[in-house]
Scaffold this motif. Structure first.
Motif, PDB file in Angstrom:
ATOM      1  N   PRO A 196      -3.342   9.800  -6.899  1.00 28.39           N
ATOM      2  CA  PRO A 196      -3.207   9.928  -5.468  1.00 28.39           C
ATOM      3  C   PRO A 196      -3.918   8.769  -4.779  1.00 28.39           C
ATOM      4  O   PRO A 196      -4.932   8.294  -5.260  1.00 28.39           O
ATOM      5  CB  PRO A 196      -3.953  11.222  -5.202  1.00 28.39           C
ATOM      6  CG  PRO A 196      -5.016  11.239  -6.242  1.00 28.39           C
ATOM      7  CD  PRO A 196      -4.531  10.447  -7.402  1.00 28.39           C
ATOM      8  N   MET A 197      -3.376   8.345  -3.644  1.00 37.69           N
ATOM      9  CA  MET A 197      -4.036   7.310  -2.850  1.00 37.69           C
ATOM     10  C   MET A 197      -5.173   7.955  -2.057  1.00 37.69           C
ATOM     11  O   MET A 197      -5.103   9.132  -1.713  1.00 37.69           O
ATOM     12  CB  MET A 197      -3.012   6.699  -1.889  1.00 37.69           C
ATOM     13  CG  MET A 197      -3.548   5.545  -1.086  1.00 37.69           C
ATOM     14  SD  MET A 197      -2.302   4.882   0.036  1.00 37.69           S
ATOM     15  CE  MET A 197      -2.244   6.140   1.280  1.00 37.69           C
ATOM     16  N   VAL A 248      -1.264  -2.691   4.103  1.00 34.24           N
ATOM     17  CA  VAL A 248      -1.911  -1.486   4.654  1.00 34.24           C
ATOM     18  C   VAL A 248      -2.412  -0.604   3.514  1.00 34.24           C
ATOM     19  O   VAL A 248      -3.583  -0.203   3.472  1.00 34.24           O
ATOM     20  CB  VAL A 248      -0.899  -0.675   5.500  1.00 34.24           C
ATOM     21  CG1 VAL A 248      -1.549   0.588   6.031  1.00 34.24           C
ATOM     22  CG2 VAL A 248      -0.353  -1.525   6.625  1.00 34.24           C
ATOM     23  N   PHE A 249      -1.523  -0.351   2.554  1.00 31.52           N
ATOM     24  CA  PHE A 249      -1.870   0.566   1.468  1.00 31.52           C
ATOM     25  C   PHE A 249      -2.850  -0.068   0.483  1.00 31.52           C
ATOM     26  O   PHE A 249      -3.695   0.615  -0.082  1.00 31.52           O
ATOM     27  CB  PHE A 249      -0.600   1.030   0.753  1.00 31.52           C
ATOM     28  CG  PHE A 249       0.353   1.737   1.660  1.00 31.52           C
ATOM     29  CD1 PHE A 249       0.000   2.953   2.224  1.00 31.52           C
ATOM     30  CD2 PHE A 249       1.579   1.183   1.991  1.00 31.52           C
ATOM     31  CE1 PHE A 249       0.851   3.611   3.083  1.00 31.52           C
ATOM     32  CE2 PHE A 249       2.437   1.828   2.858  1.00 31.52           C
ATOM     33  CZ  PHE A 249       2.073   3.049   3.404  1.00 31.52           C
ATOM     34  N   VAL A 250      -2.736  -1.401   0.304  1.00 33.16           N
ATOM     35  CA  VAL A 250      -3.700  -2.079  -0.581  1.00 33.16           C
ATOM     36  C   VAL A 250      -5.099  -1.976   0.016  1.00 33.16           C
ATOM     37  O   VAL A 250      -6.072  -1.671  -0.686  1.00 33.16           O
ATOM     38  CB  VAL A 250      -3.314  -3.564  -0.798  1.00 33.16           C
ATOM     39  CG1 VAL A 250      -4.364  -4.273  -1.630  1.00 33.16           C
ATOM     40  CG2 VAL A 250      -1.967  -3.670  -1.493  1.00 33.16           C
ATOM     41  N   LEU A 254      -8.306  -0.087  -1.744  1.00 32.05           N
ATOM     42  CA  LEU A 254      -9.523  -0.793  -2.165  1.00 32.05           C
ATOM     43  C   LEU A 254     -10.763  -0.220  -1.478  1.00 32.05           C
ATOM     44  O   LEU A 254     -11.768   0.062  -2.132  1.00 32.05           O
ATOM     45  CB  LEU A 254      -9.401  -2.288  -1.860  1.00 32.05           C
ATOM     46  CG  LEU A 254      -8.471  -3.068  -2.785  1.00 32.05           C
ATOM     47  CD1 LEU A 254      -8.347  -4.501  -2.337  1.00 32.05           C
ATOM     48  CD2 LEU A 254      -8.958  -3.019  -4.216  1.00 32.05           C
ATOM     49  N   VAL A 255     -10.672  -0.024  -0.168  1.00 29.56           N
ATOM     50  CA  VAL A 255     -11.824   0.545   0.551  1.00 29.56           C
ATOM     51  C   VAL A 255     -12.067   1.971   0.063  1.00 29.56           C
ATOM     52  O   VAL A 255     -13.203   2.382  -0.197  1.00 29.56           O
ATOM     53  CB  VAL A 255     -11.573   0.533   2.079  1.00 29.56           C
ATOM     54  CG1 VAL A 255     -12.716   1.198   2.819  1.00 29.56           C
ATOM     55  CG2 VAL A 255     -11.397  -0.893   2.555  1.00 29.56           C
ATOM     56  N   GLY A 256     -10.969   2.720  -0.106  1.00 34.27           N
ATOM     57  CA  GLY A 256     -11.081   4.104  -0.565  1.00 34.27           C
ATOM     58  C   GLY A 256     -11.665   4.197  -1.966  1.00 34.27           C
ATOM     59  O   GLY A 256     -12.483   5.077  -2.234  1.00 34.27           O
ATOM     60  N   VAL A 285      -5.230   0.637  -9.491  1.00 31.93           N
ATOM     61  CA  VAL A 285      -3.877   0.525 -10.050  1.00 31.93           C
ATOM     62  C   VAL A 285      -2.861   0.342  -8.922  1.00 31.93           C
ATOM     63  O   VAL A 285      -1.990  -0.526  -8.980  1.00 31.93           O
ATOM     64  CB  VAL A 285      -3.516   1.795 -10.863  1.00 31.93           C
ATOM     65  CG1 VAL A 285      -2.027   1.855 -11.161  1.00 31.93           C
ATOM     66  CG2 VAL A 285      -4.286   1.831 -12.175  1.00 31.93           C
ATOM     67  N   LEU A 286      -3.015   1.166  -7.875  1.00 31.35           N
ATOM     68  CA  LEU A 286      -2.086   1.121  -6.751  1.00 31.35           C
ATOM     69  C   LEU A 286      -2.147  -0.235  -6.041  1.00 31.35           C
ATOM     70  O   LEU A 286      -1.112  -0.824  -5.728  1.00 31.35           O
ATOM     71  CB  LEU A 286      -2.434   2.248  -5.771  1.00 31.35           C
ATOM     72  CG  LEU A 286      -1.472   2.504  -4.633  1.00 31.35           C
ATOM     73  CD1 LEU A 286      -0.104   2.870  -5.165  1.00 31.35           C
ATOM     74  CD2 LEU A 286      -1.990   3.615  -3.738  1.00 31.35           C
TER      75      LEU A 286
END
Length: 446
Positions: A196-197, A248-250, A254-256, A285-286
């Motif tokens: 999960p992101m 946006v998702f990268v 990374l921060v998450g 991975v994402l």
């Protein structure tokens, strides 16, 4: 492919015979070794039968699914010993394996969606039926609603594709390129939740903590990889949109990943710590996958397989101590070096695998992901370095906190392990370190 599916189908009636537990498990290992002979170093589909076909990405993930399912049965001896609905348990695991194999080998986008969702049902039953605490009901609801809510838009997008291109074949769709904002978001959101992101990860720690050991192993080992696999399959026709919006998702990942690593350092529940570390690993991975580079793709694939073995091994280790001590709290599981000295080496090996120490496959995956993310943007090196540092920190924290220190006063005995348990750990650790010798299969396959 059909012959393997039929083998699993014909194993299902065996589940309902008396004393069939180890028979089914041995059959799974036989299936595994038969499947190993199929390997082919190319990016094209082979073994095509009707709508099923395998390329190298599917091949590695199917292999991982069969391996983890066989090890799940070995770890769940408690179910067999206390006869806790053991026949239904076997049936569920075989059904789950069937769904996973169909998901990974499906060449039709709609059927991929159907099997992707069907793998949710046996997982839910595993958590609700064999979980430990009453909170498992809440965990099951979280799992179900997070995944289903995100998947409905995906179904609509799939029908939209069918309406416009008149084909559902994933490899035919590679000739198309779509450029609609809403379409892009609905196509990938279901997979981001499954990864999960960060921000949509809340169902995962809950599901892991409440699941039985087999549920945790299959969740960490294979079900998180469904999201990554789905993204690899849909990005060829979302390439233009991806180039515009993936940042946006990268960034979130990374921060998450860094924030989740900090959360890991505050965990007192062993299972929750390992579950949160899965979220941090899937974040990297994402990010690598969304850079849409060749390094990122192969690194994501490598780390998915490595994390599947490593994380699953850590969950079975945590369960071995839980079965003896009766608690998952790190406060009570202190000084295990005195209580279970023979497991200490395995804790060390798997924790060092979790922090990507050589010669594990995790290292190879992380190096190529670092390459891809840093080449994508130099600023990302800040969060990547924090992620790597804290990844090592929480793995060391888990190892040193559980093995050293003053032993809890209620544990006045000394506990030996079964050969079965050593075999489980060896079968997790050995492929993890052996595959690095044949790493070209992970990196040079296009």
């Amino acid at each position: 492919m059909l012959k393997f599916l039929f083998m699993i189908l014909f194993m299902m009636p065996i589940c309902f015979l008396k004393k069939s537990f180890w028979t089914v498990q041995n059959f799974l290992f036989i299936l595994m070794f038969m499947f190993i002979y199929l390997v082919s170093y190319n990016n094209f589909n082979y073994n095509i039968s009707y709508f099923l076909g395998v390329d190298l990405i599917s091949y590695g993930l199917i292999l991982l699914s069969i391996w983890i399912c066989a090890l799940m049965l070995m770890s769940s001896e408690v179910v067999f010993k206390f006869n806790n609905y053991v026949n239904y348990f076997l049936f569920l695991i075989l059904f789950l394996l069937l769904m996973l194999m169909l998901t990974f080998s499906s060449m039709n986008l709609f059927l991929f969606y159907v099997f992707f969702e069907s793998s949710l049902i046996p997982t839910l039953f595993l958590i609700l039926g064999w979980g430990y605490q009453p909170e498992r009901l809440q965990a099951g609801v979280y799992l179900l609603f997070y995944t289903l809510l995100a998947s409905l838009p995906l179904l609509m997008s799939i029908f939209y594709i069918l309406n416009n291109t008149l084909t559902m074949n994933i490899f035919m769709l590679m000739n198309y390129s779509f450029y609609y904002y809403f379409f892009y978001f609905t196509m990938i959101f279901a997979f981001l939740v499954k990864m999960p992101m960060f921000l949509v990860h809340l169902w995962l720690p809950k599901a892991h903590v409440e699941a039985p050991v087999s549920g945790s192993m299959i969740l960490a080992g294979v079900l998180l990889k469904l999201g990554g696999y789905g993204l690899i399959r849909v990005f060829p026709f979302l390439m233009l949109m991806g180039l515009n919006f993936n940042y946006v998702f990268v960034s979130i990942s990374l921060v998450g990943g860094f924030l989740i690593s900090l959360v890991c350092l505050r965990q007192m529940d062993m299972k929750a710590l390992i579950a949160y570390s899965s979220v941090a690993h899937m974040g990297i991975v994402l990010s690598g996958l969304l850079t849409l580079t060749y390094w990122g793709l192969s690194g994501a694939y490598t780390l998915m397989i490595a994390h599947g073995l490593c994380s699953s091994g850590l969950f079975s280790l945590a369960n071995m101590t839980y079965e003896r001590v009766g608690s998952r709290s790190l406060m009570i599981n202190k000084g295990l070096l005195n209580f279970m000295p023979s497991l200490s080496l395995w804790w060390f090996l798997l924790c060092s695998g979790n922090m990507a120490a050589p010669p594990t496959l995790n290292l190879l995956g992380e190096i190529s992901l670092l390459n891809s993310i840093v080449s994508w943007s130099l600023y990302s090196i800040i969060f990547l370095s924090l992620l790597s540092f804290f990844g090592a920190a929480y793995s060391l924290f888990l190892y040193s906190f559980s093995q050293q220190g003053k032993i809890y006063s209620a544990l006045y005995s000394f506990s030996m392990n079964y050969n079965r348990e050593f075999l489980i750990l060896f079968l997790h650790w050995f492929p993890l370190n052996l595959l690095i010798l044949n790493s070209d299969i992970c990196l040079l396959w296009l």
